[in-house]
Design an enzyme around this catalytic site. Structure first.
Site, PDB file in Angstrom:
ATOM      1  N   ASP A  14       8.821  35.786  -0.378  1.00 59.97           N
ATOM      2  CA  ASP A  14       9.821  35.751  -1.435  1.00 59.97           C
ATOM      3  C   ASP A  14      11.197  36.090  -0.837  1.00 59.97           C
ATOM      4  O   ASP A  14      11.289  36.639   0.269  1.00 59.97           O
ATOM      5  CB  ASP A  14       9.431  36.771  -2.518  1.00 59.97           C
ATOM      6  CG  ASP A  14      10.468  36.868  -3.623  1.00 59.97           C
ATOM      7  OD1 ASP A  14      10.786  35.832  -4.225  1.00 59.97           O
ATOM      8  OD2 ASP A  14      10.954  37.985  -3.865  1.00 59.97           O
ATOM      9  N   ASP A  16      14.823  36.900  -3.002  1.00 58.20           N
ATOM     10  CA  ASP A  16      15.647  37.896  -3.689  1.00 58.20           C
ATOM     11  C   ASP A  16      14.809  39.107  -4.076  1.00 58.20           C
ATOM     12  O   ASP A  16      13.809  38.985  -4.776  1.00 58.20           O
ATOM     13  CB  ASP A  16      16.299  37.274  -4.926  1.00 58.20           C
ATOM     14  CG  ASP A  16      17.551  38.008  -5.366  1.00 58.20           C
ATOM     15  OD1 ASP A  16      17.831  39.086  -4.796  1.00 58.20           O
ATOM     16  OD2 ASP A  16      18.245  37.532  -6.267  1.00 58.20           O
ATOM     17  N   ASP A 210       8.333  41.241  -4.052  1.00 59.14           N
ATOM     18  CA  ASP A 210       8.648  42.507  -4.729  1.00 59.14           C
ATOM     19  C   ASP A 210       8.280  42.490  -6.205  1.00 59.14           C
ATOM     20  O   ASP A 210       8.455  43.494  -6.898  1.00 59.14           O
ATOM     21  CB  ASP A 210      10.145  42.813  -4.600  1.00 59.14           C
ATOM     22  CG  ASP A 210      10.994  41.829  -5.415  1.00 59.14           C
ATOM     23  OD1 ASP A 210      10.884  40.602  -5.181  1.00 59.14           O
ATOM     24  OD2 ASP A 210      11.755  42.277  -6.297  1.00 59.14           O
TER      25      ASP A 210
END
Length: 270
Positions: A14, A16, A210
């Protein structure tokens, strides 16, 4: 708990909240990606962002000091265009979206049109007009298939949160009366596209991110290993809440990217 998991043959990473916040690199992101390159461990940057092309994403990473190339990027726009061209090669599409989505559609051999399309293809559109929304709704009612790049309701910007593609999608779904085909995380469609790009089976790949509801759910549903980093949305303080909300839990949790790099070093396929 991860001792019986297969070794890491490749990583789906991932962006951002995992490698950067806005325009600022998260500490250790450059060293992490350099390590993967040096050790030749395959990886892909996987993003729900449909607005930017792979070239744009790579350039943004490079400006922050993170090594990147366009061919290492997989976006929801690419997967959406590939999905449509796989169903109906050369199909006509009415795009509600930005340059990353229109360029992906063209590269997939789709025909962009403003009149009676086969598909309404929708992502984020920060210059969206009521007139264009009205057209999209009428085309959906008229029989066009509805494809949504990603379900993100909110996305970060330089001065705070803004509505994402999922927020526009909620309006089109309500007014159009049709459930869209969802492409981005946690949908298996983006996963299939990314695994094909990297040339791995799901059980050989690990997803790093995240966000439990998108990244970790994305990997768990496919049968990948999952590794949560507490560098963005999920923190040590809210992890229990987000695990309950998402209904899933990661195989591994790392507090920061240096810890992540060390874990990969110990568990990668040699």
């Amino acid at each position: 708990m991860t001792d019986n998991r297969p070794k890491m043959h490749g990583l789906l990473i991932d962006l951002d909240g995992t490698l950067y916040h806005g325009t600022h690199m998260i500490d250790g992101a450059d060293k992490l990606i350099s390590y993967l390159r040096d050790t030749k461990l395959p990886f892909r940057f996987v993003t729900n962002n449909s607005a930017a092309s792979p070239e744009d994403v790579a350039e943004r990473l490079l400006k922050m000091g993170i090594p990147a190339a366009a061919e290492e990027v997989c976006t929801s726009a690419q997967a959406a265009a590939g999905y449509i061209s796989g169903i109906r090669p050369g199909a006509s599409v009415f795009v509600v979206g930005e340059s990353g989505l229109t360029s992906a559609a063209r590269e997939a051999g789709l025909t962009l049109t403003d009149e009676q399309p086969d598909f309404v293809l929708q992502g984020i559109d920060r210059k969206l007009t009521y007139e264009r929304l009205t057209k999209a709704v009428r085309y959906i009612h008229g029989g066009a298939q509805y494809v949504l790049t990603n379900p993100d309701l909110l996305i970060p910007s330089g001065d705070g949160l803004i509505p994402g593609a999922g927020s526009i999608g909620a309006m089109l779904k309500a007014a159009g009366g049709k459930e869209p085909v969802l492409i981005g995380k946690p949908s298996p469609i983006l996963m299939e596209y990314t695994l094909k790009s990297i040339g791995l089976a799901a059980e050989e790949a690990w997803v790093i991110g995240d966000n439990l509801a998108t990244d970790i759910a994305f990997g768990e549903a496919a049968g990948c290993g999952t590794l949560l980093v507490l560098t963005g949305l999920t923190t040590a303080q809210n992890i229990d809440y987000y695990m309950e909300q998402a209904g899933c839990k990661p195989d591994v949790v790392c507090n920061h990217l240096e810890e992540l790099r060390s874990y990969i070093s110990d568990h990668r396929e040699i």
